[in-house]
Design an enzyme around this catalytic site. Structure first.
Site, PDB file in Angstrom:
ATOM      1  N   ASP A  82      40.334  46.299   9.398  1.00 40.28           N
ATOM      2  CA  ASP A  82      39.282  47.457   8.776  1.00 40.28           C
ATOM      3  C   ASP A  82      38.031  47.110   9.221  1.00 40.28           C
ATOM      4  O   ASP A  82      37.458  46.091   9.629  1.00 40.28           O
ATOM      5  CB  ASP A  82      39.578  46.859   7.142  1.00 40.28           C
ATOM      6  N   HIS A 178      31.515  51.199  -0.994  1.00 41.25           N
ATOM      7  CA  HIS A 178      31.968  49.910  -1.086  1.00 41.25           C
ATOM      8  C   HIS A 178      31.400  49.063  -2.132  1.00 41.25           C
ATOM      9  O   HIS A 178      30.385  49.588  -2.480  1.00 41.25           O
ATOM     10  CB  HIS A 178      31.708  49.275   0.397  1.00 41.25           C
ATOM     11  N   GLY A 179      32.074  48.373  -2.438  1.00 37.56           N
ATOM     12  CA  GLY A 179      31.379  47.272  -3.648  1.00 37.56           C
ATOM     13  C   GLY A 179      31.436  47.869  -5.039  1.00 37.56           C
ATOM     14  O   GLY A 179      32.104  48.785  -5.359  1.00 37.56           O
ATOM     15  N   SER A 209      37.634  50.693  -4.987  1.00 36.33           N
ATOM     16  CA  SER A 209      37.621  49.683  -6.280  1.00 36.33           C
ATOM     17  C   SER A 209      36.579  50.540  -7.228  1.00 36.33           C
ATOM     18  O   SER A 209      35.446  50.885  -6.898  1.00 36.33           O
ATOM     19  CB  SER A 209      37.223  48.369  -5.940  1.00 36.33           C
ATOM     20  N   ASN A 228      42.044  52.275   0.459  1.00 38.09           N
ATOM     21  CA  ASN A 228      41.504  50.898   0.396  1.00 38.09           C
ATOM     22  C   ASN A 228      41.145  50.169  -0.775  1.00 38.09           C
ATOM     23  O   ASN A 228      40.404  50.930  -1.546  1.00 38.09           O
ATOM     24  CB  ASN A 228      40.468  50.950   1.470  1.00 38.09           C
ATOM     25  N   ALA A 230      39.456  46.563  -2.096  1.00 38.75           N
ATOM     26  CA  ALA A 230      39.069  45.211  -1.699  1.00 38.75           C
ATOM     27  C   ALA A 230      38.345  44.456  -2.697  1.00 38.75           C
ATOM     28  O   ALA A 230      38.751  43.464  -3.523  1.00 38.75           O
ATOM     29  CB  ALA A 230      38.080  45.376  -0.390  1.00 38.75           C
TER      30      ALA A 230
END
EC number: 4.1.2.40
Length: 281
Positions: A82, A178-179, A209, A228, A230
């Site tokens: 990734d 992200h995050g 997420s 995705n 994570a």
């Protein structure tokens, strides 16, 4: 079954209205938990590790675990790098047997991104591996990389990029990050629909997420094939480990390992059911 390329996994979806979860892992227990969830639900999965996390999970250690686990599994599994940024790391992943790699050239101008993606495609072809790329910028921070602002993917640039590279999957930026989300994301479904109509390529959703089940399902309805996950897995593991340590002063190391495995399994099982990939292996 067992180890498959990203191209083949996504091609099997066809016009089916489901997505395949791409789950970032950091150690052996997370790998085992992910495969346990996939096998229980008879779902294909993608095991991946991000280049930005290799300080915690060195590729020469985590890579062979992922590849061997996939080969022994009872379901189709893609082993994927990734957010690959370095040609040396991408080459190492391919040498270790990864069936797919991502080159993230989103920080470069379009022509440079195309040029470097084609170099990665040539490299991956020698190993029979698939290639994912990215156009636009998914916000937030992936691993230890510096945080970036969202740059929504242009339809014209996505079409030019795909025409010039013919990648196996394309990550697009439609408002995800992200995050952690500081506020509820406003996803650009109209832009996603326009990109889906303009190019004949499986699309990838990064920054999954924190989205709602309806968000995921709407994205999948608009040609997102790879999703995705994570942060949600890492946070569930941390939460369950914290609960374990607060519940008893006499926990054993092996109870900790079981907790990591079970927390990963729980989160991934939940997402497989949202993505609708159960019984699609």
């Amino acid at each position: 079954m067992s180890l498959v390329t990203l191209e083949n996994a996504l091609k099997k979806i066809g016009e089916g209205k489901y997505g395949i979860g791409a789950f970032n892992v950091a150690n052996m227990e997370m790998v085992m938990g992910a495969i346990k969830a996939g096998e229980e639900l008879n779902s294909p999965i993608i095991l991946q590790v991000a280049e930005g996390r290799l300080r915690y999970s060195p590729l020469h250690l985590i890579g062979p675990v992922m590849v061997e686990a996939a080969k022994k599994a009872a379901i189709p599994i893609v082993v994927h790098l990734d957010h690959g940024a370095s040609m040396d790391v991408i080459a190492q992943a391919l040498q270790l047997g990864f069936s797919s790699v991502m080159f993230d050239g989103s920080a470069y101008p379009l022509e440079k991104n195309i040029e470097m993606t084609n170099k990665v495609k040539k490299m991956a072809a020698e190993y029979g591996a698939s290639v994912e790329a990215e156009i636009g910028k998914v916000g937030g921070s992936e691993g230890d990389y510096e945080s970036v602002e969202v740059l929504i993917t242009s339809v014209a640039e996505a079409k030019t990029f795909y025409d010039e590279t013919q990648v196996d999957a394309l990550a697009v930026a439609i408002g995800t990050a992200h995050g952690h989300y500081k506020e509820q994301p406003k996803l650009q479904f109209k832009r996603l629909e326009e990109i889906a109509q303009a190019i004949d390529c499986p699309l990838v959703l990064h920054g999954g997420s924190g989205l709602t089940p309806d968000d995921f399902k709407n994205c999948i309805q608009h040609k997102i094939k790879k999703v995705n996950i994570a942060t949600a897995s890492f946070e569930n593991v941390a939460q369950k480990v914290n609960q374990l340590s607060k519940g008893s002063k006499d926990i054993t190391f092996f109870q900790y390992l079981d907790t990591v495995l079970d927390a990963t399994y729980e989160n991934i099982k939940n997402h497989i059911l949202i993505f609708g990939s159960q019984n699609k292996a």
